[in-house]
Design a protein around this motif. Structure first.
Motif, PDB file in Angstrom:
ATOM      1  N   ASP A 110      21.309  42.207  37.462  1.00  0.00           N
ATOM      2  CA  ASP A 110      21.401  41.859  38.878  1.00  0.00           C
ATOM      3  C   ASP A 110      22.874  41.752  39.281  1.00  0.00           C
ATOM      4  N   ALA A 111      23.270  42.483  40.296  1.00  0.00           N
ATOM      5  CA  ALA A 111      24.660  42.465  40.756  1.00  0.00           C
ATOM      6  C   ALA A 111      25.084  41.063  41.197  1.00  0.00           C
ATOM      7  N   ALA A 112      24.150  40.313  41.769  1.00  0.00           N
ATOM      8  CA  ALA A 112      24.474  38.947  42.202  1.00  0.00           C
ATOM      9  C   ALA A 112      24.787  38.063  40.998  1.00  0.00           C
ATOM     10  N   ARG A 113      24.116  38.313  39.880  1.00  0.00           N
ATOM     11  CA  ARG A 113      24.401  37.549  38.658  1.00  0.00           C
ATOM     12  C   ARG A 113      25.814  37.856  38.165  1.00  0.00           C
ATOM     13  N   LEU A 114      26.227  39.097  38.237  1.00  0.00           N
ATOM     14  CA  LEU A 114      27.584  39.457  37.821  1.00  0.00           C
ATOM     15  C   LEU A 114      28.612  38.722  38.680  1.00  0.00           C
ATOM     16  N   ASP A 115      28.378  38.683  39.992  1.00  0.00           N
ATOM     17  CA  ASP A 115      29.310  37.985  40.887  1.00  0.00           C
ATOM     18  C   ASP A 115      29.393  36.506  40.536  1.00  0.00           C
ATOM     19  N   ARG A 116      28.240  35.892  40.237  1.00  0.00           N
ATOM     20  CA  ARG A 116      28.248  34.455  39.926  1.00  0.00           C
ATOM     21  C   ARG A 116      28.892  34.190  38.567  1.00  0.00           C
ATOM     22  N   TRP A 117      28.703  35.090  37.627  1.00  0.00           N
ATOM     23  CA  TRP A 117      29.360  34.950  36.319  1.00  0.00           C
ATOM     24  C   TRP A 117      30.867  35.003  36.477  1.00  0.00           C
TER      25      TRP A 117
END
Length: 346
Positions: free
Chosen positions: A301-308
């Motif tokens: 999930d691209a949103a997970r990458l941003d949050r990481w």
């Protein structure tokens, strides 16, 4: 189990703590588990019963957490030594980048608690997961207020998307079966704790597990948020064996020195970073990025990458701030030392 009758095994003592004792400490001191931390004293439990212990000069209340093991000197009712922990929950202390704030110690399972309401927030849960992983505590995700949701199963789906390997439970904290859903992680010598925002049902679940009435104020109808009344960390016995450490809801969860915990919470991303073409890949526009390829394939999930990235940047900034503060402190101490030396008469 009563507060006046325990074996060390009942209290959570293990071979890990036994190995820390020196030969001359056997018989001279009594192992005791901390149940409360006060300004200059600790309450604790030993095989002999409850203790009230004073702190030695080299320890402050901030160095000790509920759940810690200490060696108590029965002749002076003073802590002789604090034993090394096998796990802990900590966060960055407010306003002090260089100091960690201990929450609890020597916990075997942490119930990260949220609710099937608007309070549910993946980014916040990822912070709690990073906190648990950094402290070496296996997490269990608990979603309360299942009776308030039209389709409660969707919340489990959302949890699986961010933590597929972490056990997740959906329940109504006020139902009779709520405590039974948590008992697989409880038992003699085991310690559990709750983490989560205020009002998600932690005190209700704690009451169900312990049989102790932990007061929770009435839920407001407009937003279904209870007013959690726990204001200090407390350790309570669980009928049938084990212990529960209740903690206050934490409005602010600031991370520092938790890079490994953050990476473990985002394992599907960090497991790919070694496959990128460039060692210093930022997982953005660079060619040959394994993470971006997985996003394009629908595996990440691209949103997970941003949050990481956001959590890693926050953690790194806090760690750098702490290092700079220590550097300035050493430099100032050196200046003071030189000034004192210069004032001495020849």
């Amino acid at each position: 189990m009563t507060l006046n009758s325990h074996t060390l095994a009942d209290l959570g003592w293990s071979a890990n703590f036994q190995r820390q004792l020196d030969t001359d400490e056997f018989g001279a001191f009594s192992p005791a588990r901390v149940t409360g931390v006060h300004r200059d004293r600790l309450t604790a439990l030993s095989e002999a019963g409850p203790l009230l212990l004073t702190l030695p000069p080299d320890l402050s209340a901030g160095d000790v957490a509920v759940g810690d093991w200490v060696l108590a000197d029965p002749a002076t009712d003073r802590v002789a030594r604090l034993l090394d922990r096998h796990s802990r929950i900590f966060r960055r202390a407010a306003g002090e980048a260089s100091r960690e704030q201990l929450i609890v110690a020597n916990v075997d399972t942490v119930f990260i608690t949220t609710s099937a309401t608007e309070e549910f927030n993946e980014a916040r849960l990822e912070r709690y997961l990073a906190l648990a992983h950094a402290g070496g505590i296996p997490p269990v995700l608990v979603v309360t207020k299942a009776d308030k949701a039209d389709d409660p199963e969707t919340y489990l789906d959302r949890l699986r998307a961010i933590a597929p390997a972490v056990p997740a439970i959906l329940l109504n904290a006020k139902a009779e079966a709520a405590a039974e859903a948590l008992r697989p992680w409880c038992g003699p010598g085991r310690t559990v704790a709750f983490l989560g925002m205020s009002g998600v049902g932690k005190s209700t679940l704690a009451s169900a597990l312990t049989g102790i009435d932990l007061e929770t104020a009435t839920v407001r109808e407009d937003d279904m948020k209870g007013r959690h009344t726990t204001t200090a960390r407390e350790m309570h016995p669980i009928p049938g064996g084990g212990w529960l450490i209740d903690t206050p809801g934490m409005r602010e969860l600031r991370l520092t020195d938790m890079a490994e915990g953050i990476d473990e919470a985002f394992a599907e991303i960090t497991g790919l970073t070694g496959e990128c073409r460039f060692r210093d890949c930022t997982h953005g526009p660079e060619p040959g990025c394994a993470v971006q390829a997985a996003i394009a394939a629908g595996q990440v999930d691209a949103a997970r990458l941003d949050r990481w990235k956001k959590l890693r940047a926050e953690d790194a900034a806090h760690a750098a701030s702490a290092a700079e503060k220590r550097r300035r402190g050493k430099a100032f101490a050196k200046v003071v030392k030189q000034a004192k030396k210069a004032k001495r008469p020849n």
